[in-house]
Structure formats: C-alpha cells, structure tokens
Design an enzyme around this catalytic site. Structure first.
Site, short mmCIF file in Angstrom:
data_model
loop_
_atom_site.label_atom_id
_atom_site.label_comp_id
_atom_site.label_asym_id
_atom_site.label_seq_id
_atom_site.Cartn_x
_atom_site.Cartn_y
_atom_site.Cartn_z
N GLU A 217 49.07 3.54 34.52
CA GLU A 217 49.68 2.55 35.40
C GLU A 217 50.10 1.33 34.58
OE1 GLU A 217 48.79 -0.05 39.43
OE2 GLU A 217 47.12 0.69 38.22
N CYS A 221 55.12 -6.04 32.08
CA CYS A 221 56.09 -5.70 31.04
C CYS A 221 57.03 -6.88 30.86
CB CYS A 221 56.88 -4.45 31.43
SG CYS A 221 58.21 -4.03 30.28
N ALA A 222 57.14 -7.39 29.66
CA ALA A 222 58.04 -8.51 29.38
C ALA A 222 58.57 -8.40 27.96
CB ALA A 222 57.33 -9.84 29.58
N LYS A 230 68.95 -6.30 22.21
CA LYS A 230 69.08 -5.49 21.00
C LYS A 230 68.48 -4.09 21.16
CE LYS A 230 67.87 -7.67 17.24
NZ LYS A 230 67.15 -8.58 16.33
N GLY A 231 67.97 -3.79 22.35
CA GLY A 231 67.44 -2.46 22.60
C GLY A 231 65.94 -2.32 22.43
N GLY A 233 63.62 -3.29 24.45
CA GLY A 233 62.97 -2.92 25.70
C GLY A 233 62.87 -1.42 25.87
N THR A 234 63.96 -0.73 25.54
CA THR A 234 63.96 0.74 25.62
C THR A 234 63.03 1.35 24.59
OG1 THR A 234 66.22 0.77 26.49
CG2 THR A 234 65.41 2.78 25.43
N ASN A 260 63.64 -7.01 41.19
CA ASN A 260 64.60 -7.46 40.18
C ASN A 260 64.53 -6.67 38.88
OD1 ASN A 260 62.04 -8.57 39.69
ND2 ASN A 260 62.89 -10.19 38.43
N VAL A 262 64.00 -3.10 39.01
CA VAL A 262 64.14 -1.68 39.34
C VAL A 262 65.17 -1.02 38.44
CG1 VAL A 262 64.92 -0.06 41.12
CG2 VAL A 262 63.36 -1.90 41.72
#
Length: 498
Positions: A217, A221-222, A230-231, A233-234, A260, A262
């Site tokens: 779970e 996330c930040a 710049k990518g 997050g992925t 905000n 999703v």
C-alpha cells in the site's frame, strides 16, 4: 475487588476525540508535487562554481521548444558542453543545436505543454528514449540514485527519512505533520527515495508491505517539479515495482489516490478496477471520502527498472527484421541543383516531375500543389487556379497592412533593438518577405504555404516577447483579425475547404 486506575469523563471524552481523529488520519494520501519552485539547499561548503556546475548538469533531461514555419518543435537537453559553455539540444526533427543558458531559460517547455504532449501521445518517441538515456547516465555516474530504507537507526538513513518527511509536509498541506511523521518513521513502513548526488532527497514514496496478503500500500508520493518533468516520477515508481515484486514478493500495488493525482497513477499502470481479490485487501486499506482506490498488478517477468531500454532494443530488432524481410532496395537518387534567391524564392523554376525518384515513388501530376482549399471551378487549368490564389493572397495582405496593429511586422526585426532575437527565432518571418513571395507567383503554390508563413510570423512574436508587451498584444490582435478575414475571404472568393 480489583483495583485500577480510572479515567475521568473529561479524559474519556478527550480519548474518544483522539480515536476519531486517528480514524480520520489513518487515511493514506498520495500526491505528486507540481510546484514550480523547488530546490534542496546545498551544504555551505559547496563553492559557487560547484553550484553552477550542478545547475548546468541538472538541466539535462529538460524539454525545450523552438518555432519553425509557424509550428512548435520540441527538443530535449541532453547535456552540457564545458568547452563552449553551451547546452546540447536534440530536437524531434533530429537536428542538434548548442545554445547558451540565457536562451535555454527562455525556451524551456512549460510543464503544461509537456503534460499535454504526453497525454495526447504527441511526445516524440526519440525524445522519450533520449530522456531515459539521460537518467541512465546520471544513475551510472552517481548523480542520481534510488535507495530503499526504513527506520533502522542508521544516522544517514534517519537524515534522509527526515528530509523525506519535510518533502511530504510541504506538498501535503491537508495532512497533519504529526501523521506524516508517524507513517514515515513507523517500523512497519518503508520508503524509496530519489537522491541527488548522494545527499539531496528530491522525491520519494512511503509504503507499507502486507506480505501475507500479497500487496503493498502506497502511503505518500511526492517528487519535486524540476525532477518530475525529467521523468524521475516514472522511474521512481518503476523502481518500487521492481523491488516490491522481487524483494518483497508481492503481486499488487494499491493506493487511495487524491483526485488531483489520478492521472499520474494512470500513467504508471494503475487502474480503478482492482484485480486483487477483495478479501485480501479489505480491512487492511481504507478508502476515504474524495479518494479513489487504484491498483496495479505486477507482471511476473517484466523488468520494470529497464523497461525503456528493453523496448528500445525490441524496436531496433523489429526494424532490422523488417529490413531483412523487405524485398525493396534502398535506392538513393541524386539531388537537384536548387538555388534560392531573395526571400527563399527559387532562382530558376524547377518542374516537380523532373525531381529524380519522384515518379518511381508513385507520384502523379495530379498531386502537384495538392491543397485542401479548392476553387469552385476545380476543373480549371493550373494557371487559372494559381491566379485565383495569388489574387486572394494580395487582398489579404492589403487588409493586413492597413490594420493598426501591423506596424511591428512590416519590416524584418532589427537585432539592435531586439537583442538575441535571431538566437531564439531560427526561422524569422515578416510581411515584407511574405509580400515578396506572393509577388513572385512561384513560391506559394498552395494557400497552406501562405497560411503557414503568416502563422509563423505571429508565433515568432509571441515566442520572443513577454505576454505583457505591446508586440505580444499586437500579434494576438492581428492574428485574430487575419483568421477572420481569411475565413470570410474563402467564402467570398468561392474557395471550398475539404
């Protein structure tokens, strides 16, 4: 009679409130930072030269744009050239460029543009691959790291956890700081962080693994905005997927996402349809008002940490096999001797059918000057059609010249009055050049070509000038006027638009 310590009514009431508050705060929130002003403080001992060097290096992976023929061309910063003190840019049309920092800052693509291009699937694959390569290089060089830690009492880990807590607190203002502290430092929770140069926490995810139930779970996330674009997050989520599957042994990721964010989770492979059996997660994760329960099923073999590299290799393999299976030969025809005169007008007219290889590619004469704008008498000869197009363009230009907002566009831009203009605008356009091309009766063989030059002229003005300047406002008003007379002129001159 058993003796014990009793509670007053006031204490019981307070305790009840605390339980109710705890039930409310047991909600797990998820957010992706969208703030545009983020930077982790550097240690005092870092010199100014080192700070500037780091800033230049960290520009790699950012998107930029330029205007060409009225169209916006997106590009990517791939590195910094120390010899020339300029940034290396690769554009979607495969052209490379070197620009200085001042121009780079003026042409950085805003996050809204980048998001729109990704959401509409218009981001060129080349740039996506290059951006992932930039991240790969940063990881290999140690400028970027992804670490998994928990509250194990190690000093360095505790410092990073506190920094991560501060990051969450700044970007989760609706969540009590005490609640964030409890979750980040909780012994049942773990965190994965994005670390810059082994010292700055620029993003992270705090999660709780439920090993017996087979899922993880996500609590918080930040990611800082300058890293998110710049990518990172992925890549952060991909590292969590790889670790959760291989090290934790789970098969699903679950989260209760704020409305905000999703879209972010949808991009990371999450869906609103939970494929995990309900009896495995119900009672372990709570869904709160305004939150959306989302889940991601982990593929048992997919290398999440190297997905981009894998797809790039697969794509290259497919292209090579197509070439092997293709019976056609790669024929390269000689070019033509094409000389441009003033305003880009051909010095000597060239017949299209004389271009080597064009007929062999299947071209036919009826495709010459193909346009979605047709005259009412489409059966007329080419010369008559060209006369109609030229007369229409002349009438449009006369109305434009007479407009009160046309004065900034009647002559080419003087670089003395607009410093650095031709460094930013690579394909300039003005009414004088458009008029020269119209009068030549050779350049604009379709209305689309004329329309593209006019749009480029307006776009150049809006690219170089700030929105509050008179030039920017003149460009907007004149473009609106031009659009109106162009559409009405099509009807008056009996043009049909396909």
């Amino acid at each position: 009679m058993n003796a014990g310590v009793g509670e007053t009514k006031k204490q019981k009431k307070g305790k009840g409130r605390q339980k109710a508050s705890n039930r409310t705060r047991s909600i797990y929130s998820c957010v992706v930072c969208s703030s545009a002003h983020e930077s982790s403080p550097s240690p005092d001992e870092v010199s100014i030269e080192e700070k500037v060097k780091r800033e230049n290096e960290d520009m790699a992976g950012r998107y930029v744009f330029k205007m060409f023929c009225g169209e916006r061309i997106i590009g990517l910063v791939t590195g910094y050239d120390k010899e020339t003190s300029k940034f290396k840019i690769v554009y979607e049309d495969c052209n490379n460029d070197l620009i200085d920092k001042e121009i780079l800052l003026r042409t950085l693509a805003p996050p809204t543009l980048v998001d729109w291009m990704f959401d509409s699937h218009r981001m060129p694959r080349l740039l996506c691959i290059l951006q992932q390569k930039v991240l790969d290089d940063e990881e290999q060089e140690g400028r970027l790291g992804f670490v998994f830690i928990e509250n194990d009492g190690v000093d360095e880990h505790m410092i990073w956890l506190i920094e991560l807590k501060n990051l969450f607190s700044r970007h989760l203002p609706h969540v009590p700081k005490e609640y964030i502290v409890r979750r980040v430092l909780d012994l049942n929770h773990k965190s994965v962080m994005v670390i810059r140069r082994n010292q700055d926490v620029v993003g992270g995810i705090t999660y709780r693994p439920f090993l017996s139930q087979g899922f993880v779970e996500i609590a918080f996330c930040a990611v800082m905005a300058n890293e998110l674009i710049k990518g990172c997050g992925t890549r952060l989520m991909n590292h969590l997927k790889q670790h959760a599957r291989d090290m934790e042994g789970v098969t699903h990721l679950l989260t209760c996402a704020d409305s905000n964010v999703v879209d972010y989770f949808l991009k990371q492979g999450f869906t609103k349809e939970i494929t995990l059996e309900k009896d495995r997660w119900q009672g372990y994760i709570k869904v709160y008002d305004g939150g959306i329960l989302m889940g991601c099923e982990l593929h048992p073999k997919l290398p999440y940490s190297y997905t981009t590299t894998m797809t790039s290799h697969q794509r290259q393999e497919i292209i090579e096999r197509i070439r092997e299976a293709s019976n056609s030969e790669n024929v390269v025809y000689p070019g033509i001797d094409f000389q441009k005169g003033e305003a880009g007008i051909p010095s000597c007219p060239i017949k299209v059918e004389d271009i080597p290889g064009l007929k062999e590619a299947g071209w036919t004469p009826d495709q010459y000057g193909h346009s979605r704008f047709k005259t009412e008498n489409d059966s007329a000869d080419t010369a008559s059609n060209q006369e109609s197009i030229t007369a229409f363009m002349h009438s449009l230009l006369k109305q434009i010249y007479d407009h009160p907002d046309a004065w900034p566009f009647k002559e080419p831009v003087d670089s003395d009055n607009a410093p650095g203009y031709y460094d930013v605008i690579k394909d300039p356009m003005d009414l004088k050049m458009v008029t020269t091309r119209v009068e030549s009766e050779q350049y604009y063989i379709t209305l689309e070509m004329f329309l593209a030059d006019m749009k480029r002229m307006f776009a150049n003005a809006c690219t170089y000038n700030m929105h509050h300047t008179v030039y920017y406002k003149c460009a907007n008003r004149l473009e609106s006027f031009f659009s109106g007379i162009f559409q009405s002129g099509l009807q008056d001159n009996k043009f049909q638009q396909n």
